[in-house]
Scaffold this motif. Structure first.
Motif, PDB file in Angstrom:
ATOM      1  N   UNK A 214       0.842  -1.208   0.000  1.00 62.72           N
ATOM      2  CA  UNK A 214       0.000   0.000   0.000  1.00 62.72           C
ATOM      3  C   UNK A 214       0.873   1.252   0.000  1.00 62.72           C
ATOM      4  N   UNK A 215       1.944   1.242   0.782  1.00 60.75           N
ATOM      5  CA  UNK A 215       2.839   2.397   0.850  1.00 60.75           C
ATOM      6  C   UNK A 215       3.518   2.649  -0.493  1.00 60.75           C
ATOM      7  N   UNK A 216       3.919   1.578  -1.181  1.00 57.41           N
ATOM      8  CA  UNK A 216       4.546   1.735  -2.498  1.00 57.41           C
ATOM      9  C   UNK A 216       3.570   2.381  -3.478  1.00 57.41           C
ATOM     10  N   UNK A 217       2.326   1.916  -3.459  1.00 59.49           N
ATOM     11  CA  UNK A 217       1.317   2.437  -4.391  1.00 59.49           C
ATOM     12  C   UNK A 217       1.029   3.913  -4.112  1.00 59.49           C
ATOM     13  N   UNK A 218       0.795   4.257  -2.857  1.00 65.60           N
ATOM     14  CA  UNK A 218       0.461   5.649  -2.535  1.00 65.60           C
ATOM     15  C   UNK A 218       1.647   6.577  -2.783  1.00 65.60           C
ATOM     16  N   UNK A 342       5.911   7.954   3.753  1.00 72.72           N
ATOM     17  CA  UNK A 342       6.740   8.112   2.546  1.00 72.72           C
ATOM     18  C   UNK A 342       6.027   8.834   1.418  1.00 72.72           C
ATOM     19  N   UNK A 343       4.690   8.745   1.370  1.00 70.40           N
ATOM     20  CA  UNK A 343       3.951   9.374   0.270  1.00 70.40           C
ATOM     21  C   UNK A 343       3.897  10.894   0.401  1.00 70.40           C
ATOM     22  N   UNK A 344       4.307  11.428   1.537  1.00 70.58           N
ATOM     23  CA  UNK A 344       4.468  12.873   1.680  1.00 70.58           C
ATOM     24  C   UNK A 344       5.931  13.281   1.504  1.00 70.58           C
TER      25      UNK A 344
END
Length: 410
Positions: A214-218, A342-344
């Motif tokens: 999920x973290x990779x995708x976002x 990570x997505x920020x």
């Protein structure tokens, strides 16, 4: 079910909050630079700092929404947004400017989609999916409303007065956030009701692995969004389109985004969020491939803008709905607050990375980079589909689901 007035109020609050914070730099950045004589590195560096603050404060905000509810958190966020806008309006030195962006970074994390999604998950539980989709319809129009509004205000009163008006708009969201009920999802037990399905990541190991995917995708989606928001017009113009044509083609991205979100609201309820996420990730690389031909063909440029906008619009929704099926909804805010750090943080560097790539390797290379990142996101989405398939109707009750509080309000 989440009340319609709650969804409407939160959707309008998202439109205003996005418009006066995240899209502020796009409307006023060049004016601030020209007036104060600062470099673009300073002007846009302030926005990058705000994204870093969003990432650093994300776990804490997620826990606050889980513990105190979205109403209190988002009301405070509205006041913080107002303070940040007022600080920018009064900025004459870089220290004040960067401090104001740091304040706005906290305010954005307290009020934008991720806080709103967590608030809806807290009050709606597994039934929050439709509400999440619906609030993005209005939120997606923020740039279309506030860029021209900001331009009109600055033309008549100057950018400082316009930003003070933005602070006022932020205060207007307080009564909208007060509509959010301060309760936690609970369902009265019924003998004939189907047993609730297990979260697909029901044990710690699967939570960690599903959370990593999920973290990779976002992160991939947000990195592409930050890069394209800063450079999409320049890339299309650099490939051979006139600037005016590049501008109007780039605006089609918003149309594609809103159209896709509307389709999701109308028809997406029957589609598993994991499947929907995979479809959006599948088409994303093709959008950037089409963009490579955008300089020679306006039609391909239009296809690029519409298709990328549609994919990005859907991924914004699945960012909120995937955790509803993957994880225990009661810990939504805390868990997702950590996963989206990570997505920020990484996308804060996207505008600079794209600028370096364009300067050193050309505009087409920016699209090759984008296609590569989209492919990595696609691989993660495919793994999520394979490893976390939709449970059948006979799924057992989650062993971690506490039923002692059902039917009670917190």
């Amino acid at each position: 079910m989440i009340a319609r007035r709650v969804v409407a109020a939160l959707g309008l609050a998202q439109l205003i909050s996005w418009g006066v914070t995240y899209y502020l730099i796009g409307g006023f950045g060049e004016q601030i630079a020209a007036d104060l004589g600062w470099s673009r590195g300073i002007i846009y560096g302030g926005f990058a700092v705000s994204l870093l603050v969003m990432g650093l404060t994300s776990p804490l905000v997620g826990r606050l929404v889980d513990g105190r509810g979205g109403r209190d958190v988002m009301v405070v966020g509205a006041m913080v947004n107002a303070a940040g806008c007022a600080g920018l309006a009064c900025s004459h030195h870089t220290g004040t400017y960067f401090a104001s962006w740091m304040i706005l970074g906290l305010g954005m994390r307290l009020t934008l989609y991720d806080a709103a999604f967590a608030a809806l998950a807290r009050i709606g539980g597994p039934d929050a999916r439709r509400a999440m989709s619906e609030i993005t319809l209005l939120g997606g129009l923020a740039a279309s409303v506030f860029w021209p509004l900001g331009h009109i205000l600055s033309e008549h009163f100057g950018w400082r007065a316009a930003l003070l008006a933005y602070a006022g708009f932020a205060i207007v969201t307080i009564p909208l956030h007060l509509v959010i009920p301060n309760r936690r999802y609970a369902v009265a037990p019924r003998h004939d009701a189907p047993e609730p399905a297990l979260p697909r990541a029901a044990d710690p190991r699967r939570v960690r692995f599903g959370g990593a995917l999920y973290a990779v995708i976002t992160t991939g989606a947000n990195f592409l969004n930050a890069g394209m928001s800063a450079h999409m017009i320049a890339v299309l113009a650099g490939l051979g389109l006139s600037l005016s044509v590049a501008v109007w083609i780039a605006t089609l991205r918003g149309i594609g985004q809103s159209a896709a979100r509307l389709c999701e609201v109308l028809f997406g309820g029957r589609i598993d969020p994991v499947d929907l996420n995979l479809v959006a990730c599948l088409f994303m690389p093709f959008a950037f491939i089409a963009g490579l031909f955008g300089g020679a063909s306006k039609e391909m440029g239009i296809a690029f803008a519409l298709l990328y906008g549609a994919c990005n619009g859907i991924l914004t929704i699945t960012r909120g709905t995937l955790p509803l099926v993957l994880f225990d909804h009661r810990s939504y805010g805390t868990l997702v607050g950590g996963l989206i750090v990570p997505s920020f943080i990484l996308p804060a560097a996207a505008p600079l990375i794209y600028a370096v790539v364009i300067d050193r390797a050309g505009n087409a290379s920016a699209l090759y980079l984008s296609a590569g990142i989209a492919t990595v996101t696609l691989v993660a989405a495919a793994m999520l589909k394979v490893l976390f398939p939709e449970a059948g109707p006979s799924a057992a009750r989650s062993p971690c689901l506490d039923t002692t509080h059902l039917g009670k309000k917190s």
